[in-house]
Design an enzyme around this catalytic site. Sequence first.
Site, PDB file in Angstrom:
ATOM      1  N   LYS A 144     -28.930   9.579  39.192  1.00 41.12           N
ATOM      2  CA  LYS A 144     -29.924   8.716  39.838  1.00 41.12           C
ATOM      3  C   LYS A 144     -30.284   7.518  38.951  1.00 41.12           C
ATOM      4  CE  LYS A 144     -33.309   7.553  42.689  1.00 41.12           C
ATOM      5  NZ  LYS A 144     -33.142   7.060  44.051  1.00 41.12           N
ATOM      6  N   ASP A 148     -50.657  18.192  48.869  1.00 46.49           N
ATOM      7  CA  ASP A 148     -50.704  16.858  48.254  1.00 46.49           C
ATOM      8  C   ASP A 148     -52.143  16.665  47.780  1.00 46.49           C
ATOM      9  OD1 ASP A 148     -48.875  14.027  48.564  1.00 46.49           O
ATOM     10  OD2 ASP A 148     -51.018  13.759  48.183  1.00 46.49           O
TER      11      ASP A 148
HETATM   12  P1  NAD Z   1     -45.507   8.080  46.578  1.00 41.90           P
HETATM   13  O1  NAD Z   1     -46.327   7.561  45.459  1.00 41.90           O
HETATM   14  O2  NAD Z   1     -45.567   7.430  47.915  1.00 41.90           O
HETATM   15  O3  NAD Z   1     -45.861   9.630  46.825  1.00 41.90           O
HETATM   16  C1  NAD Z   1     -46.150  10.548  45.817  1.00 41.90           C
HETATM   17  C2  NAD Z   1     -47.091  11.607  46.395  1.00 41.90           C
HETATM   18  O4  NAD Z   1     -47.320  12.579  45.378  1.00 41.90           O
HETATM   19  C3  NAD Z   1     -48.451  11.032  46.807  1.00 41.90           C
HETATM   20  O5  NAD Z   1     -48.734  11.400  48.144  1.00 41.90           O
HETATM   21  C4  NAD Z   1     -49.401  11.658  45.800  1.00 41.90           C
HETATM   22  O6  NAD Z   1     -50.688  11.919  46.349  1.00 41.90           O
HETATM   23  C5  NAD Z   1     -48.673  12.947  45.465  1.00 41.90           C
HETATM   24  N1  NAD Z   1     -49.084  13.517  44.192  1.00 41.90           N
HETATM   25  C6  NAD Z   1     -49.195  12.895  42.985  1.00 41.90           C
HETATM   26  N2  NAD Z   1     -49.604  13.771  42.056  1.00 41.90           N
HETATM   27  C7  NAD Z   1     -49.769  14.972  42.683  1.00 41.90           C
HETATM   28  C8  NAD Z   1     -50.179  16.257  42.254  1.00 41.90           C
HETATM   29  N3  NAD Z   1     -50.546  16.491  41.002  1.00 41.90           N
HETATM   30  N4  NAD Z   1     -50.226  17.250  43.176  1.00 41.90           N
HETATM   31  C9  NAD Z   1     -49.871  17.021  44.458  1.00 41.90           C
HETATM   32  N5  NAD Z   1     -49.474  15.822  44.928  1.00 41.90           N
HETATM   33  C10 NAD Z   1     -49.421  14.809  44.037  1.00 41.90           C
HETATM   34  O7  NAD Z   1     -44.010   8.132  46.054  1.00 41.90           O
HETATM   35  P2  NAD Z   1     -42.649   8.152  46.928  1.00 41.90           P
HETATM   36  O8  NAD Z   1     -42.281   6.760  47.300  1.00 41.90           O
HETATM   37  O9  NAD Z   1     -42.759   9.228  47.963  1.00 41.90           O
HETATM   38  O10 NAD Z   1     -41.613   8.616  45.811  1.00 41.90           O
HETATM   39  C11 NAD Z   1     -41.517   9.962  45.339  1.00 41.90           C
HETATM   40  C12 NAD Z   1     -40.343  10.012  44.375  1.00 41.90           C
HETATM   41  O11 NAD Z   1     -39.154   9.631  45.071  1.00 41.90           O
HETATM   42  C13 NAD Z   1     -40.483   9.031  43.208  1.00 41.90           C
HETATM   43  O12 NAD Z   1     -39.971   9.629  42.045  1.00 41.90           O
HETATM   44  C14 NAD Z   1     -39.632   7.847  43.651  1.00 41.90           C
HETATM   45  O13 NAD Z   1     -39.128   7.111  42.538  1.00 41.90           O
HETATM   46  C15 NAD Z   1     -38.533   8.529  44.437  1.00 41.90           C
HETATM   47  N6  NAD Z   1     -37.893   7.720  45.483  1.00 41.90           N
HETATM   48  C16 NAD Z   1     -38.600   6.835  46.235  1.00 41.90           C
HETATM   49  C17 NAD Z   1     -37.961   6.103  47.230  1.00 41.90           C
HETATM   50  C18 NAD Z   1     -38.723   5.111  48.088  1.00 41.90           C
HETATM   51  O14 NAD Z   1     -38.058   4.297  48.771  1.00 41.90           O
HETATM   52  N7  NAD Z   1     -40.052   5.166  48.130  1.00 41.90           N
HETATM   53  C19 NAD Z   1     -36.594   6.275  47.464  1.00 41.90           C
HETATM   54  C20 NAD Z   1     -35.889   7.210  46.704  1.00 41.90           C
HETATM   55  C21 NAD Z   1     -36.553   7.928  45.717  1.00 41.90           C
END
Ligand code: NAD
Length: 302
Positions: A172, A32
Amino acid sequence: MVTKVGFIGLGAMGLPMASNLQRKGFDLNVFDLDPARIDRLAELGARRASSIAEAARGADIVVTMLPATPHVESVVLGPDGVLAHIDRTAVLMDMSTIDANGTDRVAKACADIGVAFTDCPVGRLVLHAERGESLFMVGADDATFERVKPLLDAMGTAIHRCGPAGMGSRMKLVNNFMLLTVAEVCAEAITLGSKLGLDVETMRDVTGATTAQNGQFHTLMVNKVLKGDTQPGFTIDLAFKDLTLAMTAAAEQRIGLPVGAAAHAVLGGARATPFASQDYSALLDLACERAGIAPPRLRGDA
Ligand code: NAD
């Protein structure tokens, strides 16, 4: 042999998902941008990758769980990205929620170099991911699905095959369209009720016991229009009358109900057509007519 997983993106969802894989015996190599997120997985015994390349190299399956389309395209397709380093025998599983066209571009780039790909976005909330109770919408061919299924079983309790690569992302966006517009409708309904002096407990209890509670698809439509039955029931004319009552009350209360106004306009327009006297579940057929498609019916029903 233990499956080697490169897991990239340890955010609100990725962290608990990867934690479940680690606890359930997969060999994880995680990355990450935020080193503190990597530390959390390392505490559970996962290997730390110092780059995307290091997470991808040598993995049987590379998982990406990133915020949005540009992140996925840059992490996967970028000059030092996943596809530059992944083994040709590995699978790339993108679990992020992204634009379906972005998924298609990633799928094509994988196909061009002979890497198996599946889009597998995740349903439900962070609390479900923590408990290993997520839902997955899988776009994959049979062989690729069989390879990723053990990971899905370790992270969730509901797996839905949606078709070939690309169809998970499409499912989705439909799911989230529905949940987000319904969330706004709920917000508007509770606001209207509050303005009219109803307490929220009463609104919760009454709407929880009628088809207002997500009953339109799963109770009304599956039993009426999706079986080819648009006999009323409750006509579109009467539905317009009821929605007019709510819109008039809202106008009297000097509040706007934007989604309600859009639905009111649709019902109002339908009253000049033969749909007026049909069951209001035929809103589906009206929407399909506007879209120029044949309305869907449940398999096996007339
Ligand atoms: P988040 O923003 O909490 O996490 C994303 C992670 O990706 C972060 O830790 C960030 O540092 C990392 N990241 C970003 N760019 C990067 C890179 N270039 N290299 C490595 N790491 C990188 O997002 P989330 O809530 O975990 O959501 C992730 C996906 O899942 C999204 O597409 C979201 O729409 C989907 N989603 C979220 C939920 C929810 O309830 N949060 C539920 C279902 C689906």
